[in-house]
Design an enzyme around this catalytic site. Structure first.
Site, PDB file in Angstrom:
ATOM      1  N   ASP A   1       0.128  -7.510   1.663  1.00 56.37           N
ATOM      2  CA  ASP A   1       0.626  -6.136   1.731  1.00 56.37           C
ATOM      3  C   ASP A   1       2.158  -6.111   1.762  1.00 56.37           C
ATOM      4  OD1 ASP A   1       0.578  -3.424   1.793  1.00 56.37           O
ATOM      5  OD2 ASP A   1      -0.111  -3.238   3.874  1.00 56.37           O
TER       6      ASP A   1
ATOM      7  N   GLN B   1       0.866   5.828  11.641  1.00 58.03           N
ATOM      8  CA  GLN B   1       0.963   6.348  10.277  1.00 58.03           C
ATOM      9  C   GLN B   1       2.397   6.766   9.952  1.00 58.03           C
ATOM     10  OE1 GLN B   1      -2.087   6.053  11.564  1.00 58.03           O
ATOM     11  NE2 GLN B   1      -2.182   4.866   9.688  1.00 58.03           N
ATOM     12  N   GLY B   2       2.886   6.277   8.819  1.00 55.66           N
ATOM     13  CA  GLY B   2       4.253   6.593   8.411  1.00 55.66           C
ATOM     14  C   GLY B   2       5.245   5.492   8.757  1.00 55.66           C
ATOM     15  N   ASP B   3       4.817   4.559   9.584  1.00 55.04           N
ATOM     16  CA  ASP B   3       5.656   3.389   9.883  1.00 55.04           C
ATOM     17  C   ASP B   3       5.416   2.275   8.884  1.00 55.04           C
ATOM     18  OD1 ASP B   3       6.885   4.438  12.195  1.00 55.04           O
ATOM     19  OD2 ASP B   3       5.109   3.942  13.387  1.00 55.04           O
ATOM     20  N   SER B   4       4.330   2.368   8.140  1.00 52.60           N
ATOM     21  CA  SER B   4       3.971   1.335   7.172  1.00 52.60           C
ATOM     22  C   SER B   4       5.151   0.948   6.298  1.00 52.60           C
ATOM     23  CB  SER B   4       2.864   1.819   6.249  1.00 52.60           C
ATOM     24  OG  SER B   4       1.632   1.639   6.853  1.00 52.60           O
TER      25      SER B   4
ATOM     26  N   HIS C   1       0.813  -1.219   0.000  1.00 54.22           N
ATOM     27  CA  HIS C   1       0.000   0.000   0.000  1.00 54.22           C
ATOM     28  C   HIS C   1       0.848   1.271   0.000  1.00 54.22           C
ATOM     29  CE1 HIS C   1       0.445   0.092   4.479  1.00 54.22           C
ATOM     30  NE2 HIS C   1       0.243   1.370   4.340  1.00 54.22           N
TER      31      HIS C   1
END
Ligand code: ARG
Length: 265
Positions: free
Chosen positions: A124, A211-214, A79
């Site tokens: 993912d 958010q942003g660690d993905s 993603h």
């Protein structure tokens, strides 16, 4: 509800669900100036990583994390990328905990391989081929399920609290394994148990990726004491909420696919 989509595309897909706090969405790349970790701001509930502690950690310019799978290949989340093919638009930053350090190693992408069949549920993972190799240690991936238990380390430059800013300095935290049954109790059919592994402090919350660690790795030590990647940061309902663990791509499920894809990149 879950937050895992990139931008409008997935938001449209998920409709009302996307309004919820479940977030798979990478954060905008250009973070606002940030003073670095504040006292008590601890990834959520984390602490600053030491320079060189996790040499395989990569920050990607679209606002995601990643890990060095090979010296010229980054493993991240599906993603976090737009599809597969030639792609010179991504910059990988490595070798530093401080993203603004003058010693940061920055290398552009040449190609992206998004997991075949990825449609926003499960699968993912993605690979990014770099324009040149980075001479840093790589992170090996779990090829079977035997390390899918215990306490895991997560790290990233993502938000240090739900709705918070991206971080200048790499943060790390420890999160315990959460069983599929317990994770399903939280997420029902949004969870794909064969393809996802959950972790977090179920009762207390307070520690999680955000958010942003993905795309970044969830890892632990193997029997020989070496780091091994068991998960890829994927999604969750908000961040660090009690009863809502973080959801990670189950690397062992895809290890053979990843290996094959990397060989052909
Ligand atoms: N989807 C998020 C990203 O793109 C990661 C969210 C992780 N959430 C969580 N509660 N563990 O950065």
């Amino acid at each position: 509800m879950k937050t895992k989509l990139r931008g409008a595309k997935r938001a449209a897909t998920l409709g009302a669900i996307a309004l919820a706090a479940l977030s798979l969405q990478p954060v905008a790349a250009a973070a606002a100036p940030d003073p670095g970790p504040q006292p008590g701001e601890r990834v959520v509930g984390g602490t600053p990583a030491k320079q060189g502690e996790f040499p395989f950690m990569v920050r990607l310019s679209m606002g995601c994390g990643g890990s060095l799978y090979a010296k010229d290949i980054v493993l991240t989340a599906a993603h976090c990328v737009d599809g597969s093919g030639n792609n010179t638009s991504i910059t990988a930053t490595a070798g530093v905990v401080d993203l603004r350090s003058s010693s940061a190693i920055k290398v552009k992408s040449t190609k992206v391989l998004q997991a075949p069949g990825y449609n926003g549920k499960g699968k993912d993972w993605a690979l990014i081929k770099l324009a040149k190799p980075i001479d840093l240690p790589t992170l090996k991936i779990a090829k079977d399920t035997r390390y899918n238990n215990g306490d895991f380390t997560v790290a990233g430059w993502g938000a240090a609290r739900e709705g918070g800013a991206q971080q200048r300095y790499l943060l790390k935290a420890t999160v315990p394994f959460v069983s599929d049954a317990q994770c399903k109790a939280a997420y029902g059919n949004e969870l794909t148990p064969a393809e996802e592994i959950c972790a977090g402090r179920l009762a207390e919350g307070g520690v999680d990726t955000c958010q942003g660690d993905s795309g970044g790795p969830m890892f632990r030590k193997d029997d020989a004491g070496a780091y091994i990647q068991v998960g890829i940061v994927s999604w969750g309902n908000g961040c660090a909420r009690p009863q809502f663990p973080g959801v990670y791509t189950e690397v062992s499920t895809f290890a053979a696919d990843i290996e094959k894809a990397a060989a052909g990149l």
